[in-house]
Design a protein around this motif. Structure first.
Motif, mmCIF file in Angstrom:
data_model
loop_
_atom_site.group_PDB
_atom_site.id
_atom_site.type_symbol
_atom_site.label_atom_id
_atom_site.label_comp_id
_atom_site.label_asym_id
_atom_site.label_seq_id
_atom_site.Cartn_x
_atom_site.Cartn_y
_atom_site.Cartn_z
ATOM 1 N N SER A 32 55.398 36.440 38.574
ATOM 2 C CA SER A 32 54.413 37.163 37.753
ATOM 3 C C SER A 32 54.098 38.549 38.330
ATOM 4 N N LEU A 41 53.069 39.475 41.175
ATOM 5 C CA LEU A 41 51.894 39.584 42.037
ATOM 6 C C LEU A 41 52.289 39.622 43.509
ATOM 7 N N LYS A 92 54.713 42.444 32.809
ATOM 8 C CA LYS A 92 53.269 42.199 32.678
ATOM 9 C C LYS A 92 52.802 42.163 31.223
ATOM 10 N N ILE A 98 48.874 34.480 32.963
ATOM 11 C CA ILE A 98 48.730 33.656 34.170
ATOM 12 C C ILE A 98 47.338 33.067 34.260
ATOM 13 N N PRO A 146 45.386 31.557 37.249
ATOM 14 C CA PRO A 146 45.484 31.287 38.688
ATOM 15 C C PRO A 146 44.841 29.957 39.085
ATOM 16 N N ALA A 166 39.694 32.130 37.311
ATOM 17 C CA ALA A 166 39.428 33.570 37.356
ATOM 18 C C ALA A 166 38.784 34.024 36.058
ATOM 19 N N PHE A 206 37.190 40.451 26.214
ATOM 20 C CA PHE A 206 37.567 41.360 27.296
ATOM 21 C C PHE A 206 39.078 41.328 27.541
ATOM 22 N N TYR A 228 44.832 44.144 26.132
ATOM 23 C CA TYR A 228 46.182 44.167 25.535
ATOM 24 C C TYR A 228 46.236 44.878 24.174
ATOM 25 N N PHE A 283 37.331 47.090 30.804
ATOM 26 C CA PHE A 283 36.940 46.747 32.176
ATOM 27 C C PHE A 283 35.550 47.304 32.502
ATOM 28 N N SER A 336 39.759 34.913 42.289
ATOM 29 C CA SER A 336 41.086 35.187 41.717
ATOM 30 C C SER A 336 41.017 36.174 40.562
ATOM 31 N N PHE A 337 39.806 36.710 40.298
ATOM 32 C CA PHE A 337 39.653 37.553 39.114
ATOM 33 C C PHE A 337 40.578 38.778 39.153
ATOM 34 N N VAL A 349 43.247 39.097 40.914
ATOM 35 C CA VAL A 349 44.640 38.627 40.886
ATOM 36 C C VAL A 349 45.092 38.500 39.441
ATOM 37 N N ARG A 350 44.221 37.867 38.632
ATOM 38 C CA ARG A 350 44.539 37.731 37.202
ATOM 39 C C ARG A 350 44.721 39.103 36.548
ATOM 40 N N MET A 351 43.825 40.028 36.888
ATOM 41 C CA MET A 351 43.884 41.351 36.267
ATOM 42 C C MET A 351 45.102 42.153 36.738
ATOM 43 N N TYR A 352 45.521 41.895 37.990
ATOM 44 C CA TYR A 352 46.720 42.577 38.508
ATOM 45 C C TYR A 352 47.968 42.171 37.713
ATOM 46 N N ALA A 353 47.927 40.989 37.117
ATOM 47 C CA ALA A 353 49.084 40.511 36.350
ATOM 48 C C ALA A 353 49.074 41.042 34.910
ATOM 49 N N THR A 354 48.067 41.826 34.570
ATOM 50 C CA THR A 354 48.006 42.443 33.238
ATOM 51 C C THR A 354 48.587 43.868 33.343
ATOM 52 N N PRO A 355 48.771 44.559 32.235
ATOM 53 C CA PRO A 355 49.316 45.930 32.333
ATOM 54 C C PRO A 355 48.332 46.965 32.899
ATOM 55 N N MET A 356 47.216 46.555 33.469
ATOM 56 C CA MET A 356 46.247 47.528 34.018
ATOM 57 C C MET A 356 46.779 48.206 35.285
ATOM 58 N N LYS A 357 46.514 49.517 35.389
ATOM 59 C CA LYS A 357 46.930 50.305 36.561
ATOM 60 C C LYS A 357 45.739 50.481 37.507
#
Lengths: 245, 256
Positions: free
Chosen positions: A50, A52, A75, A80, A82, A86, A99, A104, B7, B84-85, B87-95
Motif C-alpha cells: 500500500s 506505506l 494510492k 486500507i 489499518p 484509524a 471527510f 477523493y 483535512f 494509525s490515523f 498512516v491511513r491518510m498517507y495511503a491516500t493521494p494526499m501530499k
C-alpha cells in the motif's frame, strides 16, 4: 492482469529481515489472506503493497503499477483499514465518511452519494450521527473499513480487521467483508484460523517473513497431510520453522 | 485543494469539539485579562506602571492566547501520529503540503476568532475602567496578529512532528512561559532595559507583543510597529518553511 504481484519482495530493518524474498500472485477479485503468527511479516507486506513502506529490494505491483515508481497512481486505487482503528474521534460517523470521500472527490453531490451508499451498505444509519469515540470496538472497525471503501478501491487491504473484537462483532464484520467478495480484490491479514478459512479464496501461510505454503484450505490440508486449517497451519509452521533453523 | 479543505475541516472540528481547547484557548486568556485588570487597579498611579492597563494588556493577552493555539496544534499532530490515523491518510493521494496547510489553516481561523473575542472583552473592560481603547486600532491589530499566529502554529506543528504526545506539550509549555515573560506580556522590558531587554529582543515573542500593542494605539512608527512587524513576518515565514520541511522529511522517513 494480476491484482497483486511481488517478485523477491524484501524488507530489512537493520539486522532483522521482516519480509524475505516474497513471491506472491493475487488474482483480480480474489479474497486473499495472509495467515501467520505475530511478527510473521504480514503487516510489513501490506505496508509495502500500500506504498506505506519502501521495499529494501525486489518488486511489487498493484494492478500492474509499480509500488516503487507509481505510488501516486496506486494510492488512487487502493483502500486500507489499518490494524488500529484509524478514525477521527471527534467527528461523527457520517462526518468521518464525508471527510474521506472529500479527499477523493470534488463534486459535493458525488460525495453525498458515496456517503449515503456506504452508510446503507454497512448498516451504519443507527450510529451515523454518533461521534466515533463513543462507538464500540465493532462499530469502529466497521467504520474504519467503510472509510477505506468510500473511494471504491480496486484493491482493499484489511490488516487484522477483527483483532480484539468479541465473537458477535467479529461475525458481523465477517458478513460485511463477505458482501464485498468479488467486487474488488481484498488482501486480509489475520492470525485467526477460522477467519481465514471462512472468508478466503486462497490463504498464504507466512512464517518469519517467508511464505511457506499458499493455496485453498483443501490445498493446505493436502500439503500438510492434516485435517482442518488449524492442524495444517501448525504442521506447515513447525516444518517451516525447523527448515529456517 | 479539496484535500486541504477536507483535512482542514476535520482538524477544525476535532479541536472545536474538545472542551479543553475552550478552557485553554479562550477561558484562561480571558481570566488572565480580568485578573491583570484587577492587578492594574491595585497599582498606584504614581508607580507609572502601565503594562497591565487594558490598552497595553489586550494585545499581550491576544499573543498569550496564541501560545495555547500552538499547544493544541502540537497535540493534534502528535495524536494523529501516535495512532494509525496518519498512516491511513498517507495511503491516500494526499501530499505533505496538503497535511501541513491542512493543519495550519484551521488554527489560523481559530486564532483569528480568539483575538476577536479577547479584543471584545478588552473593549468592555476599557469602558468599565474608563480607558480609551481605539476600535480601529483593535481591528487592525487583529489582522496584524495573523503572522504571529502563524509563527506559534508552526512552532506547534514542528514540535508535534518531532516529538511524541508526552514531550511535545512539555516543550510547548516552555514556549508559553518564555513568550509570557520574555514576550513582555506580563512584564515591561522596555522600562527595565539592560540585559533583560537585550534577551527579550533576541527572541521573536517580544516583537509579536510590541507590534500588536502599537497597532492598538495606532502608533505605526518604524521602531514600534514596522520593524517589529517585519521581524514577526520573517519569523513566521522561517518557521513555516522549517515546519513544512520537517513534516515532509518525517513523512518520508515514516514511509521508508
Amino acid at each position: 492482469m494480476n491484482a497483486i504481484e511481488t517478485k523477491d519482495l524484501t524488507k530489512k530493518y537493520k539486522t532483522k529481515t521482516a519480509v524475505d524474498a516474497l513471491n506472491l500472485t493475487v488474482n483480480e477479485g480474489e479474497l486473499f489472506s495472509l495467515l501467520g503468527v505475530n511478527g510473521a511479516g504480514k503487516t510489513t507486506t501490506i505496508r509495502m503493497l500500500s506504498c506505506l513502506s519502501t521495499p529494501t529490494s525486489g518488486e511489487a505491483y498493484v494492478n500492474g503499477k509499480s509500488c516503487k515508481d507509481e505510488k501516486d497512481e496506486i494510492k488512487k486505487i487502493i483502500g486500507i483499514s489499518p490494524q488500529d482503528t484509524a478514525v477521527a474521534d471527534n467527528l461523527t460517523v457520517r462526518e468521518n465518511l464525508d471527510f474521506m470521500a472529500s479527499v477523493y472527490y470534488t463534486d459535493k453531490a458525488v460525495i453525498n452519494e458515496k456517503v449515503e451508499d456506504i452508510i446503507r451498505i454497512f448498516n451504519l444509519s443507527e450510529v451515523e450521527n454518533q461521534k466515533a469515540k463513543t462507538l464500540s470496538g465493532g462499530w469502529k472497525r466497521k467504520l474504519s473499513i467503510a472509510m477505506a471503501l468510500i473511494s471504491e478501491p480496486k484493491v482493499l487491504f484489511l490488516d487484522e480487521p477483527t483483532l480484539g473484537l468479541d465473537v458477535l462483532a467479529r461475525r458481523e464484520l465477517w458478513h460485511a467483508i463477505e458482501s464485498l467478495k468479488g467486487k474488488m480484490t481484498i488482501i486480509l491479514t489475520t492470525h485467526y484460523m477460522e477467519e481465514a478459512e471462512h472468508l478466503s479464496d486462497r490463504i498464504a501461510i507466512m512464517i518469519s517473513g517467508k511464505i511457506k505454503a499458499c493455496g485453498t484450505v483443501a490445498d493446505l490440508e493436502e500439503l500438510s497431510g492434516k485435517k482442518g486449517l488449524e492442524e495444517a497451519f501448525v504442521a506447515i509452521a513447525e516444518r517451516g520453522m525447523s527448515e529456517d533453523e | 485543494m479539496n484535500k486541504i479543505k477536507a483535512f482542514s475541516t476535520r482538524n477544525r472540528k476535532e479541536i472545536l469539539r474538545d472542551p479543553l481547547s475552550y478552557i485553554f484557548c479562550l477561558a484562561f486568556p480571558l481570566v488572565m485579562l480580568i485578573i491583570m485588570t484587577v492587578v492594574n487597579s491595585s497599582i498606584p498611579k504614581q508607580a507609572g506602571m502601565t503594562v497591565f492597563r487594558i490598552d497595553n494588556l489586550s494585545a499581550g493577552i491576544a499573543v498569550f492566547g496564541q501560545t495555547f493555539v500552538m499547544l493544541f496544534t502540537a497535540l493534534t499532530v502528535t495524536k494523529d501520529r501516535s495512532g494509525s490515523f496518519l498512516v491511513r491518510m498517507y495511503a491516500t493521494p494526499m501530499k505533505s503540503t496538503d497535511f501541513t496547510i491542512g493543519y495550519i489553516l484551521p488554527m489560523i481561523i481559530i486564532s483569528f476568532f480568539q483575538s476577536v473575542i479577547i479584543y471584545i472583552a478588552s473593549f468592555i473592560i476599557s469602558i468599565i475602567t474608563d480607558v480609551d481603547l481605539n476600535i480601529g486600532g483593535m481591528i487592525l491589530s487583529i489582522i496584524t496578529l495573523i503572522p504571529s499566529a502563524i509563527m506559534f502554529i508552526c512552532f506547534g506543528l514542528l514540535f508535534g512532528t518531532l516529538f511524541n504526545e508526552k514531550s511535545a506539550p512539555g516543550l510547548c509549555s516552555i514556549i508559553i512561559s518564555l513568550s509570557s515573560f520574555l514576550g513582555c506580556i506580563f512584564f515591561d522590558a522596555d522600562a527595565t532595559g539592560g540585559a533583560m531587554l537585550k534577551i527579550c529582543k533576541a527572541l521573536p515573542f517580544y516583537y509579536c507583543t510590541k507590534s500588536a500593542r502599537s497597532c492598538v494605539k495606532l502608533d505605526f512608527s518604524s521602531s514600534t510597529f514596522i520593524v517589529p512587524f517585519i521581524i514577526v513576518i520573517a519569523c513566521a515565514v522561517i518557521l513555516g518553511i522549517l515546519s513544512s520541511t520537517v513534516f515532509k522529511s518525517k513523512m518520508k522517513a515514516d514511509l521508508s
